[in-house]
Design a protein around this motif. Structure first.
Motif, mmCIF file in Angstrom:
data_model
loop_
_atom_site.group_PDB
_atom_site.id
_atom_site.type_symbol
_atom_site.label_atom_id
_atom_site.label_comp_id
_atom_site.label_asym_id
_atom_site.label_seq_id
_atom_site.Cartn_x
_atom_site.Cartn_y
_atom_site.Cartn_z
ATOM 1 N N ARG A 18 93.690 51.281 -15.871
ATOM 2 C CA ARG A 18 93.388 51.847 -14.557
ATOM 3 C C ARG A 18 94.441 51.493 -13.514
ATOM 4 O O ARG A 18 94.772 52.306 -12.653
ATOM 5 C CB ARG A 18 92.032 51.331 -14.057
ATOM 6 C CG ARG A 18 90.838 51.794 -14.862
ATOM 7 C CD ARG A 18 90.476 53.222 -14.536
ATOM 8 N NE ARG A 18 89.207 53.592 -15.149
ATOM 9 C CZ ARG A 18 88.659 54.800 -15.031
ATOM 10 N NH1 ARG A 18 89.263 55.736 -14.343
ATOM 11 N NH2 ARG A 18 87.518 55.067 -15.624
ATOM 12 N N THR A 19 94.941 50.270 -13.579
ATOM 13 C CA THR A 19 95.771 49.762 -12.483
ATOM 14 C C THR A 19 97.220 49.505 -12.861
ATOM 15 O O THR A 19 98.028 49.158 -11.991
ATOM 16 C CB THR A 19 95.185 48.453 -11.937
ATOM 17 O OG1 THR A 19 95.189 47.476 -12.978
ATOM 18 C CG2 THR A 19 93.762 48.659 -11.443
ATOM 19 N N ARG A 61 99.292 52.587 -9.135
ATOM 20 C CA ARG A 61 97.868 52.812 -8.914
ATOM 21 C C ARG A 61 97.341 51.970 -7.756
ATOM 22 O O ARG A 61 96.278 52.250 -7.241
ATOM 23 C CB ARG A 61 97.076 52.484 -10.190
ATOM 24 C CG ARG A 61 97.373 53.431 -11.342
ATOM 25 C CD ARG A 61 96.978 54.863 -10.994
ATOM 26 N NE ARG A 61 97.199 55.772 -12.114
ATOM 27 C CZ ARG A 61 98.307 56.471 -12.296
ATOM 28 N NH1 ARG A 61 99.309 56.355 -11.411
ATOM 29 N NH2 ARG A 61 98.431 57.283 -13.315
ATOM 30 N N SER A 72 94.851 51.423 -2.726
ATOM 31 C CA SER A 72 94.548 51.960 -4.059
ATOM 32 C C SER A 72 94.835 53.453 -4.070
ATOM 33 O O SER A 72 94.550 54.151 -3.098
ATOM 34 C CB SER A 72 93.070 51.723 -4.407
ATOM 35 O OG SER A 72 92.778 50.348 -4.385
ATOM 36 N N GLY A 74 94.494 57.170 -6.292
ATOM 37 C CA GLY A 74 93.842 57.872 -7.389
ATOM 38 C C GLY A 74 93.856 59.361 -7.151
ATOM 39 O O GLY A 74 94.138 59.838 -6.046
ATOM 40 N N THR A 80 89.776 56.407 -7.176
ATOM 41 C CA THR A 80 90.330 55.495 -6.185
ATOM 42 C C THR A 80 89.396 54.317 -5.943
ATOM 43 O O THR A 80 89.828 53.171 -5.812
ATOM 44 C CB THR A 80 90.589 56.239 -4.864
ATOM 45 O OG1 THR A 80 91.378 57.404 -5.119
ATOM 46 C CG2 THR A 80 91.329 55.362 -3.876
ATOM 47 N N ILE A 83 89.545 51.863 -8.906
ATOM 48 C CA ILE A 83 90.743 51.040 -8.828
ATOM 49 C C ILE A 83 90.596 49.984 -7.731
ATOM 50 O O ILE A 83 90.945 48.811 -7.917
ATOM 51 C CB ILE A 83 91.983 51.924 -8.582
ATOM 52 C CG1 ILE A 83 92.248 52.795 -9.813
ATOM 53 C CG2 ILE A 83 93.215 51.071 -8.268
ATOM 54 C CD1 ILE A 83 93.297 53.869 -9.602
#
Length: 367
Positions: A18-19, A61, A72, A74, A80, A83
């Motif tokens: 994700r990040t 990200r 963050s 997204g 978003t 994250i």
């Protein structure tokens, strides 16, 4: 999409996909920051990748903004927020670890193995299909009912996050989805209008789409019989407010992603001319400005059952015949107009600006 959050590294494989491995560091030159991050990520991929792997998106990200906090990024509000939550939880875990002893991230090679692990990639694959307006931020006026409301719903269904604006306070409760924000505003109040635009950008991180739809339909009278108040109110709502809104949005639209404006003009000559001038002036900034001319759209607040019956009777028609009294004998609904508006702000019209498009089933007086 951008979201501020309180935030340093990933604690699980789910986190790293994700990040990514590291955040971007924000300096005054954010464009250079983003380019440097992407170059570093591609180098990281080339260092550890096997020939059968394809590089994932190299964009950051999340980012550390010194003295401010973290950001963050997204392609949707949901992504978003996920994250942002991961960043916040990771920050707390790191602080706890440092207070107890110390914290250290895994080597880059091991993080790469997690990020590109086949089972983790399968999780991302389930959500890889993007809608046509995914990640876009839209603002729609006159959004409490009729065409405006339908535009909000269509934009959201096509992946956009939407700010819905209307003078009616009910707009605050009209939409329950987290990616639709309702704001009550009198668009003839220039300060309130500017506040709406600023709130949109502050809340969601930018502005890519404007659908300028708000309007009023005063009683039809001859110019000689029109009082000054009616004239001034009509001009303020149907023309001046659109110009002021566009002016407030322009600085953000020019920084948007494939920015586009649609005026729902309904054959209003002043608004149409405004849109033509805007298309000429804003083309250099990549902002597309087009016009839709709906006609005889009856599923709106101004068309009550009694008014419809009265107008149909005036022409000696049934209500259904009156609704379909056009060359194609088709009823034009708010949803029809909204879907065309979505198309005009999307990739299908990516190379079109300054256009005027009727959606009326064919009007013999126009054709």
């Amino acid at each position: 999409m951008l979201q501020k959050s309180p935030a340093k590294a990933r604690l699980t494989p789910d986190h790293v996909i994700r990040t990514k491995r590291i955040p971007m560091l924000v300096t005054p030159d954010t464009q250079a920051d983003a380019q440097a991050y992407q170059q570093n990520y591609q180098q990281y991929f080339q260092t550890y990748a096997s020939p059968d792997l394809s590089c994932l998106s190299p964009e950051p990200r999340w980012a550390v903004w010194p003295l401010q906090g973290t950001l963050s990024f997204g392609s949707s509000l949901k992504e978003t927020r996920i994250i942002g939550d991961i960043v916040s939880h990771t920050r707390k875990a790191i602080q706890w670890a440092e207070n107890l002893s110390s914290w250290q991230s895994l080597p880059a090679k091991d993080i790469f193995a997690m990020e590109y692990w086949e089972l983790e990639q399968a999780k991302l694959g389930k959500s890889n299909k993007r809608s046509s307006l995914q990640g876009k931020i839209a603002l729609v006026t006159g959004a409490a009912n009729g065409i405006g409301k339908a535009c909000v719903e269509a934009l959201q269904q096509n992946g956009a996050t939407v700010v819905a604006v209307d003078i009616n306070p009910v707009i605050k409760e009209t939409f329950k989805q987290p990616d639709i924000l309702g704001i009550a505003c009198d668009l003839t109040d220039s300060q309130a209008l500017q506040s709406v635009v600023d709130s949109t950008v502050s809340r969601f991180g930018g502005l890519d789409i404007l659908i300028s739809n708000a309007g009023t339909f005063p009683p039809s009278v001859k110019l000689a019989n029109m009082d000054e108040k009616t004239w001034q109110q009509s001009m303020a709502i149907n023309l001046t407010s659109h110009q002021q809104l566009l002016t407030a949005c322009q600085p953000y639209l020019k920084r948007g992603i494939d920015p586009a404006v649609v005026f729902i003009a309904s054959k209003k000559a002043g608004m149409t001319q405004l849109a033509r001038i805007a298309a000429l002036e804003m083309g250099a900034d990549g902002i597309r400005v087009n016009v839709l001319h709906p006609n005889a759209v009856f599923d709106t607040a101004i068309w009550t059952d009694d008014i419809l019956a009265s107008r149909a009777a005036h022409y000696g028609l049934s209500v259904q015949a009156y609704k379909t009294n056009n060359l194609l004998h088709q009823e034009v609904t708010s949803k029809d107009v909204a879907e065309l508006a979505c198309a005009m702000v999307g990739p299908l019209f990516a190379k079109t600006t300054g256009a005027q498009l009727p959606i009326d089933g064919g009007n013999e007086r126009v054709v």
